[in-house]
Scaffold this active site. Structure first.
Site, PDB file in Angstrom:
ATOM      1  N   PHE A  89      31.207  34.296  28.970  1.00  0.00           N
ATOM      2  CA  PHE A  89      30.726  34.995  27.783  1.00  0.00           C
ATOM      3  C   PHE A  89      31.627  36.171  27.426  1.00  0.00           C
ATOM      4  O   PHE A  89      32.005  36.376  26.271  1.00  0.00           O
ATOM      5  CB  PHE A  89      29.291  35.487  28.013  1.00  0.00           C
ATOM      6  CG  PHE A  89      28.719  36.202  26.826  1.00  0.00           C
ATOM      7  CD1 PHE A  89      28.392  35.506  25.671  1.00  0.00           C
ATOM      8  CD2 PHE A  89      28.530  37.581  26.851  1.00  0.00           C
ATOM      9  CE1 PHE A  89      27.875  36.170  24.554  1.00  0.00           C
ATOM     10  CE2 PHE A  89      28.021  38.250  25.748  1.00  0.00           C
ATOM     11  CZ  PHE A  89      27.687  37.545  24.604  1.00  0.00           C
ATOM     12  N   GLU A  90      32.010  36.939  28.449  1.00  0.00           N
ATOM     13  CA  GLU A  90      32.892  38.095  28.207  1.00  0.00           C
ATOM     14  C   GLU A  90      34.258  37.642  27.694  1.00  0.00           C
ATOM     15  O   GLU A  90      34.784  38.202  26.729  1.00  0.00           O
ATOM     16  CB  GLU A  90      33.070  38.916  29.493  1.00  0.00           C
ATOM     17  CG  GLU A  90      31.868  39.782  29.867  1.00  0.00           C
ATOM     18  CD  GLU A  90      30.770  39.042  30.612  1.00  0.00           C
ATOM     19  OE1 GLU A  90      30.921  37.813  30.848  1.00  0.00           O
ATOM     20  OE2 GLU A  90      29.755  39.669  30.962  1.00  0.00           O
ATOM     21  N   HIS A 125      47.353  52.769  47.060  1.00  0.00           N
ATOM     22  CA  HIS A 125      48.517  52.847  46.168  1.00  0.00           C
ATOM     23  C   HIS A 125      48.072  52.692  44.724  1.00  0.00           C
ATOM     24  O   HIS A 125      46.965  52.236  44.453  1.00  0.00           O
ATOM     25  CB  HIS A 125      49.531  51.738  46.500  1.00  0.00           C
ATOM     26  CG  HIS A 125      49.049  50.354  46.191  1.00  0.00           C
ATOM     27  ND1 HIS A 125      48.136  49.689  46.978  1.00  0.00           N
ATOM     28  CD2 HIS A 125      49.334  49.501  45.172  1.00  0.00           C
ATOM     29  CE1 HIS A 125      47.887  48.492  46.475  1.00  0.00           C
ATOM     30  NE2 HIS A 125      48.595  48.350  45.360  1.00  0.00           N
ATOM     31  N   GLY A 132      41.622  43.153  42.104  1.00  0.00           N
ATOM     32  CA  GLY A 132      43.019  42.740  41.968  1.00  0.00           C
ATOM     33  C   GLY A 132      43.969  43.282  43.005  1.00  0.00           C
ATOM     34  O   GLY A 132      45.171  43.023  42.933  1.00  0.00           O
ATOM     35  N   ALA A 133      43.463  44.035  43.974  1.00  0.00           N
ATOM     36  CA  ALA A 133      44.366  44.591  44.983  1.00  0.00           C
ATOM     37  C   ALA A 133      44.775  43.498  45.964  1.00  0.00           C
ATOM     38  O   ALA A 133      43.939  42.750  46.447  1.00  0.00           O
ATOM     39  CB  ALA A 133      43.691  45.732  45.729  1.00  0.00           C
ATOM     40  N   ASN A 185      58.124  47.401  42.566  1.00  0.00           N
ATOM     41  CA  ASN A 185      57.271  46.317  43.059  1.00  0.00           C
ATOM     42  C   ASN A 185      58.156  45.164  43.522  1.00  0.00           C
ATOM     43  O   ASN A 185      59.099  44.775  42.833  1.00  0.00           O
ATOM     44  CB  ASN A 185      56.322  45.866  41.944  1.00  0.00           C
ATOM     45  CG  ASN A 185      55.223  44.964  42.457  1.00  0.00           C
ATOM     46  OD1 ASN A 185      55.492  43.934  43.077  1.00  0.00           O
ATOM     47  ND2 ASN A 185      53.989  45.348  42.217  1.00  0.00           N
ATOM     48  N   ARG A 239      17.975  42.910  33.343  1.00  0.00           N
ATOM     49  CA  ARG A 239      18.662  42.076  34.334  1.00  0.00           C
ATOM     50  C   ARG A 239      18.861  42.817  35.650  1.00  0.00           C
ATOM     51  O   ARG A 239      19.226  42.225  36.639  1.00  0.00           O
ATOM     52  CB  ARG A 239      20.020  41.642  33.794  1.00  0.00           C
ATOM     53  CG  ARG A 239      19.895  40.660  32.655  1.00  0.00           C
ATOM     54  CD  ARG A 239      21.220  40.505  31.956  1.00  0.00           C
ATOM     55  NE  ARG A 239      22.220  39.854  32.786  1.00  0.00           N
ATOM     56  CZ  ARG A 239      22.553  38.576  32.688  1.00  0.00           C
ATOM     57  NH1 ARG A 239      21.964  37.803  31.818  1.00  0.00           N
ATOM     58  NH2 ARG A 239      23.481  38.064  33.451  1.00  0.00           N
TER      59      ARG A 239
END
Ligand code: ZN
Length: 332
Positions: free
Chosen positions: A307-308, A165, A158-159, A75, A20
Protein backbone atom coordinates in the site's frame (compact mmCIF):
# COMPACT_ATOMS: atom_id res chain seq x y z
CA UNK A 1 -11.87 6.72 13.17
CA UNK A 2 -8.63 6.81 11.20
CA UNK A 3 -7.46 10.25 10.22
CA UNK A 4 -5.67 11.47 7.12
CA UNK A 5 -3.02 14.09 7.79
CA UNK A 6 -0.76 15.94 5.39
CA UNK A 7 2.84 16.88 6.06
CA UNK A 8 3.32 20.38 4.65
CA UNK A 9 7.03 19.99 3.85
CA UNK A 10 7.06 16.63 2.06
CA UNK A 11 3.47 17.14 0.83
CA UNK A 12 2.89 13.53 1.84
CA UNK A 13 -0.37 12.21 3.30
CA UNK A 14 -0.37 9.69 6.11
CA UNK A 15 -3.13 7.64 7.70
CA UNK A 16 -3.11 7.81 11.48
CA UNK A 17 -4.91 4.57 12.26
CA UNK A 18 -4.76 4.37 16.03
CA UNK A 19 -7.33 1.53 16.17
CA UNK A 20 -4.65 -0.70 14.71
CA UNK A 21 -2.43 -0.15 17.71
CA UNK A 22 -1.11 -1.17 20.14
CA UNK A 23 0.90 0.05 22.96
CA UNK A 24 4.54 0.91 22.29
CA UNK A 25 5.46 -2.43 23.84
CA UNK A 26 3.40 -4.20 21.12
CA UNK A 27 5.70 -2.80 18.46
CA UNK A 28 8.42 -5.35 18.66
CA UNK A 29 11.67 -4.41 16.99
CA UNK A 30 14.03 -7.05 15.65
CA UNK A 31 16.54 -8.20 18.17
CA UNK A 32 19.61 -5.99 18.02
CA UNK A 33 22.30 -7.87 16.10
CA UNK A 34 25.15 -9.36 18.10
CA UNK A 35 28.60 -7.83 17.89
CA UNK A 36 30.50 -9.40 14.98
CA UNK A 37 33.47 -11.71 15.45
CA UNK A 38 35.47 -9.43 13.16
CA UNK A 39 34.91 -5.67 12.97
CA UNK A 40 36.60 -3.97 9.98
CA UNK A 41 35.78 -0.53 11.43
CA UNK A 42 37.50 -1.14 14.78
CA UNK A 43 40.74 0.54 15.78
CA UNK A 44 43.67 -1.58 14.63
CA UNK A 45 41.89 -2.73 11.45
CA UNK A 46 42.55 0.45 9.47
CA UNK A 47 44.09 -1.58 6.64
CA UNK A 48 40.75 -3.40 6.14
CA UNK A 49 39.05 -0.27 4.80
CA UNK A 50 39.98 1.91 1.81
CA UNK A 51 42.47 4.66 2.83
CA UNK A 52 40.93 7.39 4.96
CA UNK A 53 39.65 10.67 3.56
CA UNK A 54 39.64 12.50 6.88
CA UNK A 55 39.94 11.80 10.58
CA UNK A 56 40.04 13.45 13.98
CA UNK A 57 42.93 11.78 15.74
CA UNK A 58 45.43 12.23 18.56
CA UNK A 59 48.40 14.48 17.85
CA UNK A 60 51.41 12.52 16.63
CA UNK A 61 49.36 9.65 15.13
CA UNK A 62 49.30 8.90 11.42
CA UNK A 63 46.59 8.44 8.81
CA UNK A 64 45.34 4.85 8.50
CA UNK A 65 46.88 3.95 11.84
CA UNK A 66 45.29 3.75 15.32
CA UNK A 67 44.78 6.90 17.39
CA UNK A 68 41.66 8.26 15.70
CA UNK A 69 38.33 9.21 17.24
CA UNK A 70 36.23 9.74 14.09
CA UNK A 71 37.36 8.44 10.71
CA UNK A 72 35.97 8.86 7.18
CA UNK A 73 36.67 6.33 4.41
CA UNK A 74 35.20 5.74 0.96
CA UNK A 75 32.49 3.08 0.90
CA UNK A 76 34.05 -0.17 -0.27
CA UNK A 77 30.94 -0.90 -2.33
CA UNK A 78 29.90 2.59 -3.41
CA UNK A 79 26.48 3.38 -4.87
CA UNK A 80 28.20 6.06 -6.99
CA UNK A 81 31.79 6.42 -8.22
CA UNK A 82 33.97 9.47 -7.66
CA UNK A 83 35.95 9.51 -10.93
CA UNK A 84 34.88 10.79 -14.33
CA UNK A 85 32.43 13.15 -16.00
CA UNK A 86 28.65 12.95 -15.95
CA UNK A 87 28.24 12.36 -19.69
CA UNK A 88 24.52 13.22 -19.66
CA UNK A 89 22.64 11.87 -22.64
CA UNK A 90 19.25 10.80 -23.89
CA UNK A 91 18.25 7.22 -24.58
CA UNK A 92 15.07 7.64 -26.64
CA UNK A 93 12.50 8.95 -24.17
CA UNK A 94 14.82 8.18 -21.26
CA UNK A 95 17.65 10.10 -19.62
CA UNK A 96 20.86 8.66 -18.35
CA UNK A 97 24.18 9.85 -16.99
CA UNK A 98 27.19 8.14 -15.54
CA UNK A 99 26.97 7.14 -11.88
CA UNK A 100 29.22 9.88 -10.60
CA UNK A 101 29.12 10.86 -6.97
CA UNK A 102 30.83 10.29 -3.66
CA UNK A 103 29.91 7.64 -1.13
CA UNK A 104 31.65 8.03 2.20
CA UNK A 105 31.38 6.20 5.50
CA UNK A 106 31.80 8.16 8.72
CA UNK A 107 33.08 5.69 11.32
CA UNK A 108 31.87 7.31 14.49
CA UNK A 109 34.03 5.60 17.09
CA UNK A 110 37.06 3.28 17.21
CA UNK A 111 35.12 0.96 19.56
CA UNK A 112 33.00 -2.00 18.43
CA UNK A 113 29.64 -0.57 19.54
CA UNK A 114 26.50 -0.07 17.48
CA UNK A 115 25.30 3.22 18.90
CA UNK A 116 27.02 6.47 19.84
CA UNK A 117 24.57 7.21 22.66
CA UNK A 118 26.96 5.81 25.24
CA UNK A 119 29.76 8.13 24.16
CA UNK A 120 30.45 11.52 25.79
CA UNK A 121 28.61 14.53 24.32
CA UNK A 122 31.97 15.94 23.17
CA UNK A 123 32.49 12.87 20.98
CA UNK A 124 29.03 13.15 19.42
CA UNK A 125 29.89 16.78 18.75
CA UNK A 126 32.97 15.66 16.81
CA UNK A 127 30.81 13.32 14.70
CA UNK A 128 28.54 16.24 13.77
CA UNK A 129 31.53 18.47 13.14
CA UNK A 130 32.83 15.82 10.74
CA UNK A 131 29.47 15.86 8.92
CA UNK A 132 29.95 19.59 8.44
CA UNK A 133 33.56 19.22 7.24
CA UNK A 134 32.64 16.56 4.68
CA UNK A 135 29.69 18.53 3.32
CA UNK A 136 31.84 21.64 2.95
CA UNK A 137 34.60 19.65 1.27
CA UNK A 138 32.40 17.75 -1.19
CA UNK A 139 30.64 20.86 -2.39
CA UNK A 140 33.92 22.14 -3.77
CA UNK A 141 33.38 19.56 -6.52
CA UNK A 142 31.16 21.27 -9.08
CA UNK A 143 29.76 17.95 -10.36
CA UNK A 144 27.87 17.35 -7.12
CA UNK A 145 24.54 19.04 -6.45
CA UNK A 146 23.50 17.54 -3.14
CA UNK A 147 24.94 15.83 -0.08
CA UNK A 148 22.68 13.43 1.81
CA UNK A 149 23.88 12.52 5.27
CA UNK A 150 22.15 9.52 6.73
CA UNK A 151 22.46 6.78 9.27
CA UNK A 152 21.11 3.22 9.18
CA UNK A 153 20.93 1.33 12.45
CA UNK A 154 19.74 -2.28 12.56
CA UNK A 155 19.15 -4.76 9.77
CA UNK A 156 15.59 -3.72 8.91
CA UNK A 157 16.79 -0.11 8.61
CA UNK A 158 19.35 -1.19 6.02
CA UNK A 159 22.49 -1.49 8.13
CA UNK A 160 24.84 -4.18 6.93
CA UNK A 161 27.55 -3.48 9.48
CA UNK A 162 27.20 -3.49 13.24
CA UNK A 163 29.76 -0.80 14.08
CA UNK A 164 28.28 2.67 14.68
CA UNK A 165 28.64 4.67 11.46
CA UNK A 166 26.83 7.07 9.18
CA UNK A 167 27.11 7.70 5.46
CA UNK A 168 27.29 10.62 3.10
CA UNK A 169 26.35 10.33 -0.55
CA UNK A 170 26.96 13.30 -2.83
CA UNK A 171 24.73 13.13 -5.89
CA UNK A 172 24.93 14.77 -9.34
CA UNK A 173 21.27 15.87 -9.13
CA UNK A 174 19.11 17.27 -6.33
CA UNK A 175 17.04 14.30 -5.06
CA UNK A 176 13.31 14.37 -5.69
CA UNK A 177 12.41 14.40 -1.97
CA UNK A 178 14.51 17.55 -1.60
CA UNK A 179 13.00 19.19 -4.66
CA UNK A 180 9.52 18.64 -3.23
CA UNK A 181 10.56 20.05 0.16
CA UNK A 182 12.25 23.08 -1.42
CA UNK A 183 9.24 23.82 -3.59
CA UNK A 184 6.78 23.44 -0.70
CA UNK A 185 8.85 25.81 1.45
CA UNK A 186 9.18 28.28 -1.43
CA UNK A 187 5.40 28.21 -2.07
CA UNK A 188 4.65 28.75 1.61
CA UNK A 189 7.10 31.64 1.73
CA UNK A 190 5.65 33.22 -1.41
CA UNK A 191 2.14 32.97 0.02
CA UNK A 192 2.71 33.95 3.65
CA UNK A 193 6.06 35.73 3.58
CA UNK A 194 7.40 33.49 6.34
CA UNK A 195 9.42 30.28 6.67
CA UNK A 196 7.26 27.17 6.97
CA UNK A 197 9.53 25.44 9.49
CA UNK A 198 9.89 28.59 11.63
CA UNK A 199 6.07 28.69 11.74
CA UNK A 200 6.01 24.98 12.55
CA UNK A 201 8.43 25.49 15.46
CA UNK A 202 6.28 28.36 16.78
CA UNK A 203 3.09 26.30 16.58
CA UNK A 204 4.61 23.13 18.05
CA UNK A 205 6.11 25.11 20.94
CA UNK A 206 2.82 26.86 21.65
CA UNK A 207 0.58 23.78 21.33
CA UNK A 208 3.13 21.66 23.20
CA UNK A 209 1.38 18.40 22.26
CA UNK A 210 4.07 16.83 20.11
CA UNK A 211 7.26 18.18 21.71
CA UNK A 212 9.71 15.53 22.91
CA UNK A 213 12.47 17.85 24.10
CA UNK A 214 13.38 21.54 23.88
CA UNK A 215 17.05 22.36 24.39
CA UNK A 216 16.76 26.11 23.88
CA UNK A 217 18.15 26.34 20.35
CA UNK A 218 16.71 23.03 19.11
CA UNK A 219 13.31 21.39 19.21
CA UNK A 220 12.77 17.61 19.06
CA UNK A 221 9.16 16.83 18.20
CA UNK A 222 6.88 14.28 16.61
CA UNK A 223 5.76 15.78 13.29
CA UNK A 224 2.04 16.35 12.74
CA UNK A 225 1.88 13.74 9.96
CA UNK A 226 4.56 11.13 10.70
CA UNK A 227 5.05 8.18 8.38
CA UNK A 228 6.33 5.91 11.12
CA UNK A 229 5.49 5.31 14.80
CA UNK A 230 7.73 7.49 16.96
CA UNK A 231 9.14 9.41 14.01
CA UNK A 232 10.91 12.42 15.55
CA UNK A 233 12.35 15.52 13.94
CA UNK A 234 15.08 17.82 15.23
CA UNK A 235 15.06 21.38 13.97
CA UNK A 236 16.94 24.52 14.92
CA UNK A 237 14.51 26.97 16.54
CA UNK A 238 16.30 29.83 14.79
CA UNK A 239 16.10 30.14 11.03
CA UNK A 240 18.87 28.40 9.08
CA UNK A 241 18.86 26.92 5.58
CA UNK A 242 22.18 25.05 5.73
CA UNK A 243 23.18 22.42 8.30
CA UNK A 244 26.86 23.02 7.53
CA UNK A 245 26.87 26.79 8.16
CA UNK A 246 27.08 26.86 11.96
CA UNK A 247 29.76 27.42 14.55
CA UNK A 248 30.80 24.90 17.20
CA UNK A 249 28.32 25.94 19.86
CA UNK A 250 25.39 24.98 17.63
CA UNK A 251 26.75 21.46 16.98
CA UNK A 252 27.45 21.09 20.71
CA UNK A 253 23.81 21.69 21.45
CA UNK A 254 22.67 19.51 18.55
CA UNK A 255 24.89 16.70 19.89
CA UNK A 256 23.26 17.11 23.30
CA UNK A 257 19.68 16.86 22.03
CA UNK A 258 20.35 14.26 19.31
CA UNK A 259 22.04 11.90 21.75
CA UNK A 260 19.24 12.26 24.30
CA UNK A 261 16.48 11.85 21.72
CA UNK A 262 18.11 8.65 20.43
CA UNK A 263 18.59 7.45 24.01
CA UNK A 264 14.88 7.90 24.65
CA UNK A 265 14.08 5.86 21.55
CA UNK A 266 16.53 3.15 22.58
CA UNK A 267 15.35 2.98 26.18
CA UNK A 268 11.65 3.39 25.49
CA UNK A 269 11.39 1.10 22.46
CA UNK A 270 13.97 -1.60 23.15
CA UNK A 271 16.67 -0.38 20.76
CA UNK A 272 14.64 -0.21 17.55
CA UNK A 273 16.19 -0.17 14.08
CA UNK A 274 16.07 3.38 12.77
CA UNK A 275 17.32 5.76 10.12
CA UNK A 276 18.08 9.41 10.37
CA UNK A 277 18.56 11.81 7.51
CA UNK A 278 19.75 15.42 7.43
CA UNK A 279 17.89 17.57 4.93
CA UNK A 280 20.18 20.52 4.31
CA UNK A 281 20.03 22.88 1.30
CA UNK A 282 21.55 21.80 -2.04
CA UNK A 283 25.22 22.54 -2.69
CA UNK A 284 26.18 25.88 -4.25
CA UNK A 285 23.10 27.64 -2.90
CA UNK A 286 23.25 30.84 -0.85
CA UNK A 287 21.49 31.07 2.54
CA UNK A 288 17.77 31.24 1.83
CA UNK A 289 14.85 32.78 3.73
CA UNK A 290 12.39 30.05 2.82
CA UNK A 291 14.20 26.72 3.42
CA UNK A 292 15.03 25.51 6.94
CA UNK A 293 17.21 22.44 7.49
CA UNK A 294 16.03 19.58 9.68
CA UNK A 295 16.96 16.10 10.80
CA UNK A 296 14.38 13.29 10.62
CA UNK A 297 14.65 10.17 12.79
CA UNK A 298 12.49 7.31 11.52
CA UNK A 299 12.29 4.21 13.74
CA UNK A 300 11.41 1.09 11.76
CA UNK A 301 8.84 -0.67 13.90
CA UNK A 302 6.24 -1.28 11.19
CA UNK A 303 6.86 -2.67 7.70
CA UNK A 304 6.57 -0.61 4.54
CA UNK A 305 4.42 -2.73 2.24
CA UNK A 306 2.44 -2.70 -1.00
CA UNK A 307 0.00 0.00 0.00
CA UNK A 308 2.79 2.42 0.90
CA UNK A 309 4.78 1.63 -2.25
CA UNK A 310 1.68 1.94 -4.40
CA UNK A 311 0.18 5.10 -2.98
CA UNK A 312 2.92 6.98 -1.19
CA UNK A 313 0.51 7.03 1.79
CA UNK A 314 1.88 5.61 5.01
CA UNK A 315 -0.23 3.91 7.66
CA UNK A 316 0.91 4.84 11.15
CA UNK A 317 -0.83 3.20 14.10
CA UNK A 318 0.62 5.56 16.72
CA UNK A 319 -0.67 9.16 16.80
CA UNK A 320 2.27 11.56 17.15
CA UNK A 321 0.70 13.14 20.24
CA UNK A 322 0.85 9.75 21.99
CA UNK A 323 4.36 9.04 20.70
CA UNK A 324 5.66 12.40 21.95
CA UNK A 325 4.07 11.96 25.37
CA UNK A 326 5.57 8.49 25.65
CA UNK A 327 9.07 9.68 24.68
CA UNK A 328 8.85 12.75 26.92
CA UNK A 329 8.26 10.44 29.87
CA UNK A 330 11.17 8.10 29.15
CA UNK A 331 13.63 8.89 31.94
CA UNK A 332 17.30 9.05 30.99
ZN1 ZN B 1 12.94 28.99 9.22
Amino acid sequence: MPELRKDPISQRWVIIASERATRPSDLKPDDPPPAPAFDPFAEGNEDKTPPEIASFRAAGTYANKPGWRVRVVPNKFPALQIEGGLDKRGDGIYDRMRGIGAHEVIIETPKTINTFTGLPDAHVHEILWMYRERLLDLQRDGRFKYGMLFKNVGRSAGATLYHSHSQLIATPTVPQTMQIKLQACQDYFDFRGRCLVCDMVAQETEQNERVVMDSGQFLAFAPYAPRFPFETWLVPKFHSSHFEHHDRTVYEELAFILKRTLLKLEKGLNTPPYNYMIFTSPFHTPPSEHYHWHLEITPRLTPVAGFEWGTGFYINPVPPEDAAEYLRNVKL
